[in-house]
Enzyme design. Structure first.
Site, short mmCIF file in Angstrom:
data_model
loop_
_atom_site.label_atom_id
_atom_site.label_comp_id
_atom_site.label_asym_id
_atom_site.label_seq_id
_atom_site.Cartn_x
_atom_site.Cartn_y
_atom_site.Cartn_z
N THR A 1 0.86 -1.20 0.00
CA THR A 1 0.00 0.00 0.00
C THR A 1 0.89 1.24 0.00
O THR A 1 1.99 1.22 0.54
CB THR A 1 -0.88 -0.02 1.27
N ARG B 1 -15.03 -6.14 0.03
CA ARG B 1 -14.36 -5.72 1.28
C ARG B 1 -13.69 -4.35 1.06
O ARG B 1 -13.01 -4.11 0.08
CB ARG B 1 -13.29 -6.76 1.66
N VAL B 2 -13.90 -3.45 1.99
CA VAL B 2 -13.22 -2.15 1.97
C VAL B 2 -12.31 -2.09 3.18
O VAL B 2 -12.71 -2.47 4.28
CB VAL B 2 -14.24 -0.99 1.98
N GLY B 3 -11.08 -1.66 2.97
CA GLY B 3 -10.13 -1.57 4.07
C GLY B 3 -10.13 -0.21 4.73
O GLY B 3 -11.04 0.60 4.56
N ASP B 4 -9.08 0.03 5.48
CA ASP B 4 -8.97 1.28 6.25
C ASP B 4 -8.53 2.47 5.42
O ASP B 4 -8.83 3.62 5.75
CB ASP B 4 -7.96 1.09 7.39
N THR C 1 -0.63 1.81 7.08
CA THR C 1 -0.54 0.63 6.23
C THR C 1 -0.47 -0.61 7.11
O THR C 1 0.29 -0.63 8.09
CB THR C 1 0.67 0.67 5.29
N GLY C 2 -1.25 -1.60 6.78
CA GLY C 2 -1.25 -2.81 7.59
C GLY C 2 -2.59 -3.51 7.48
O GLY C 2 -3.33 -3.29 6.51
N GLY D 1 -5.96 -3.76 7.69
CA GLY D 1 -6.89 -2.65 7.75
C GLY D 1 -8.00 -2.75 8.77
O GLY D 1 -8.43 -1.74 9.34
#
Ligand code: ASP
Length: 350
Positions: free
Chosen positions: A196, A224-227, A246-247, A249
């Site tokens: 990312t 799916r939506v991340g952070d 980053t990580g 999420g």
């Protein structure tokens, strides 16, 4: 201007802190979770060169007196165009072999923000996020609606072949095999999240901005939506603090990580290194998550905590010199201290 070192070491995990005299500052990341053993020398060289190029592109904007959002946009488009990173071209695949990219940008001075999620054909999702911020009354657009808005704005789109890399495809195949064998991923850091991109900048007017762009997590469920595109979770900026995470999420969302760091800085008056370390190296691992962040305050203090073996990262010091680093135990040759080794880093070996 001389780079002044402010170094704080936090038990078990690393965090680097630097102070700059007033002036433009830029920090970028290319994702947390990198392992030495997965990094052939030629790839490492290419990644360092790409980070440097992204720093130079963003810093050129700052030096020209442009706002921090321009610097963030410039750095992130370079990284999105590079297939080495998990953003734009080179994004990871969903479980179904499709692409769903997320991005966000936030202007700390105006507190305006724009984000997009689950877009599959937008060449530079960060440009679309910025267009959402600047040309709509909304903060977030997703999926088909976001893509239609890209079309209306004349923002470049591309076919699936443009984004696809063999490496990402094989990464998905490995994950699918492990899913089928019904055993946990052998190395979560390497398989799940990696690459990312993010940037935080402080411009000559003292205004901060933050941005993040990603393909998300390899083998994620479609939808799916991340952070990264969630304002306050993976991306946040206000007048005193800017963060890109980053990580893994889900943990950044559950801790509202970027906002949690900035609240500590602007409301509790906590030094940014401590604020970032508390969230990234204490709260997130305590819940079972992992990753890193770049954080910058309005005085130019930088913090780059991460609890993974490595994190692609770069910054421009007060003298305008670009620095890049990858591993937790790395000395970039400037004599400045970098994050301490994460536990087990030495064991991962070259
Ligand atoms: N945070 C991103 C996500 O969960 C992945 C990453 O940073 O590598 O979508």
């Amino acid at each position: 201007m001389k780079l002044r070192r402010l170094w704080s070491l936090f038990a078990a995990c690393g965090v680097a802190a630097y102070a700059h005299a007033a002036g433009p500052v830029l920090v970028i990341h290319g994702g947390a979770g990198v392992l030495r053993r997965d990094m052939p020398p030629a790839r490492e060289k290419a990644i360092r060169a790409a980070l440097t190029q992204a720093l130079e592109a963003g810093y050129a904007e700052l030096k020209a007196g442009k706002p921090s959002v321009d610097a963030v946009t410039a750095s992130l488009t370079v990284l999105e165009d590079d297939p080495l990173f998990n953003a734009g071209r080179g994004s990871v695949f969903t479980h179904d072999g499709t692409l769903e990219m997320d991005a966000a940008i936030m202007d700390g001075y105006t507190l305006r923000a724009g984000s997009v999620a689950a877009v599959s054909d937008v060449k530079n999702p960060i440009l679309l996020a910025r267009a959402v911020m600047e040309h709509t009354p909304h903060v977030m657009l997703v999926g088909a609606g976001a893509e239609a808005f890209a079309q209306a704005q004349g923002i470049a789109r591309a076919k699936p072949e443009y984004f696809r890399t063999e490496e990402r495809w094989q990464q998905l195949q490995r994950a699918l095999k492990e899913d089928a064998a019904d055993h946990p991923h052998a190395d979560d850091d390497a398989v799940r999240h990696f690459g990312t991109v993010g940037a935080v900048a402080l411009d000559v007017h003292g205004h901060l901005a933050a941005g993040t762009s990603t393909g998300g997590m390899n083998d994620k469920m479609p939808g799916r939506v991340g952070d990264s595109p969630i304002i306050g979770a993976g991306t946040y900026a206000n007048a005193g603090c800017a963060v890109s995470g980053t990580g893994w999420g889900e943990f950044y969302m559950r801790t509202v990580a970027a906002h949690a760091i900035c609240t500590r800085v602007t409301q509790l008056r906590m030094p940014i290194a401590r604020a970032a370390a508390e969230v990234i190296n204490q709260d997130i691992p305590a819940m079972g998550g992992s990753g890193g962040a770049i954080a910058l305050d309005d005085q130019g203090h930088i913090a780059i905590p991460f609890n993974t073996h490595g994190m692609f990262r770069g910054w421009i010091d007060g003298a305008g010199k670009p620095h890049v680093a990858i591993y937790g135990d790395e000395d970039d040759g400037t004599g400045e201290l970098l994050p301490a080794p994460a536990p087990d880093d030495a064991a991962s070996g070259p």
